[in-house]
Design a protein around this motif. Structure first.
Motif, short mmCIF file in Angstrom:
data_model
loop_
_atom_site.label_atom_id
_atom_site.label_comp_id
_atom_site.label_asym_id
_atom_site.label_seq_id
_atom_site.Cartn_x
_atom_site.Cartn_y
_atom_site.Cartn_z
N GLY A 209 0.79 -1.22 0.00
CA GLY A 209 0.00 0.00 0.00
C GLY A 209 0.82 1.27 0.00
N ARG A 210 1.99 1.24 0.58
CA ARG A 210 2.80 2.45 0.66
C ARG A 210 3.29 2.90 -0.73
N TRP A 211 3.19 1.99 -1.71
CA TRP A 211 3.63 2.34 -3.06
C TRP A 211 2.48 2.65 -4.01
N LEU A 212 1.22 2.47 -3.55
CA LEU A 212 0.07 2.67 -4.42
C LEU A 212 -0.60 4.01 -4.14
N ILE A 213 -1.01 4.68 -5.19
CA ILE A 213 -1.72 5.94 -5.06
C ILE A 213 -3.21 5.66 -4.94
N GLY A 214 -3.87 6.37 -4.04
CA GLY A 214 -5.31 6.26 -3.87
C GLY A 214 -5.94 7.63 -3.82
N ALA A 215 -7.19 7.68 -3.37
CA ALA A 215 -7.96 8.93 -3.40
C ALA A 215 -7.36 10.01 -2.51
N THR A 216 -6.90 9.66 -1.32
CA THR A 216 -6.33 10.66 -0.41
C THR A 216 -5.07 11.26 -1.01
#
Length: 262
Positions: A209-216
């Motif tokens: 998760g630390r490498w994936l971009i999301g909405a926030t």
């Protein structure tokens, strides 16, 4: 891949591609909009990243720009098909033409190159002399939604569209790998512009998760402008120290355990 043998086939193929490209955008955007803004609005209300109301008519403006973007994507895709027919690209249709291990490697390689291209293109588009002509259209959506995903000025749409077709001239790609990459691009863009954080708590510190971009992560780019330039991944922002210092705090606030948060 479709064989274009005359004007009628050309225009029929172009129409089919437009329906697929724009239809894919509408399908993903409508699904995410309905899922998180209508069906599960109560459960995810506290996960809205920005609470500022969207401008009147913003949805339809974004859909209009996205239709224009889809037309540009279609034109470039048609050029790629013609280049394939002429034998200029390295697209292949028989999986046995290359070792099977190359299939996932080729997808990862293209995503890495695309990420690198987009990160530096994105920073260039934020230069004051460039921004107002190229990137401002996208940033008119300060509070984003899934409809924002393809809402670009035609110049930006063209700059975004050329990279993957260009890579087919130098990187061997199975035709289905091209489809998977385009699917990932559309899915990622819809999630990133959702303005609702769908990832679980502490995912920003997870090994993946630390490498994936999301909405926030991406919403902060639309409000702060000078941080979070990535497309799929955060590694260039981390390496170049352009990740927002507010990201982890805001992510924690939006994903904290609440009564309706599973």
């Amino acid at each position: 891949m479709i064989q274009i043998s005359g004007p009628a086939t050309f225009w029929l193929t172009a129409l089919l591609l437009l329906i697929i490209i724009f239809g894919r955008y509408v399908l993903f955007s409508l699904t995410f909009w309905w899922l998180f803004k209508v069906s599960m609005k109560t459960q995810f209300a506290h996960r809205a990243v920005q609470t500022r109301p969207r401008k009147p008519g913003q949805d339809w403006r974004e859909i209009g720009w996205s239709l224009l973007t889809s037309l540009i994507f279609t034109a470039i895709a048609m050029g790629m098909i013609l280049a394939y027919q002429a034998g200029y690209t390295k697209i292949y249709t028989n999986l046995r033409d290359y070792p099977l291990a190359w299939f996932p490697i080729s997808i990862i390689l293209v995503l890495f190159i695309h990420e690198t291209y987009y990160y530096w293109l994105h920073r260039w588009m934020h230069r004051p002399a460039v921004y107002k002509w190229v990137h401002k259209t996208h940033h008119d959506s300060i509070t984003t939604s899934p409809w924002t995903a393809f809402s670009f000025h035609p110049i930006e749409s063209t700059l975004q569209a050329i990279i993957i077709p260009a890579l087919t001239f130098v990187v061997p790609l199975h035709i289905s790998a091209v489809g998977i990459i385009l699917l990932i691009m559309t899915l990622s863009s819809a999630v990133n512009h959702l303005n609702t954080e769908i990832y679980p708590r502490n995912f920003d510190h997870h090994w993946l998760g630390r490498w994936l971009i999301g909405a926030t992560h991406h919403s902060l780019h639309h409000t702060q402008f000078r941080f979070n330039y990535g497309l799929y991944f955060t590694f260039w922002d981390k390496w170049m120290k352009t990740e927002s210092p507010d990201f982890h705090k805001l992510f924690g606030e939006k994903t904290k355990k609440m009564m309706n948060d599973e």
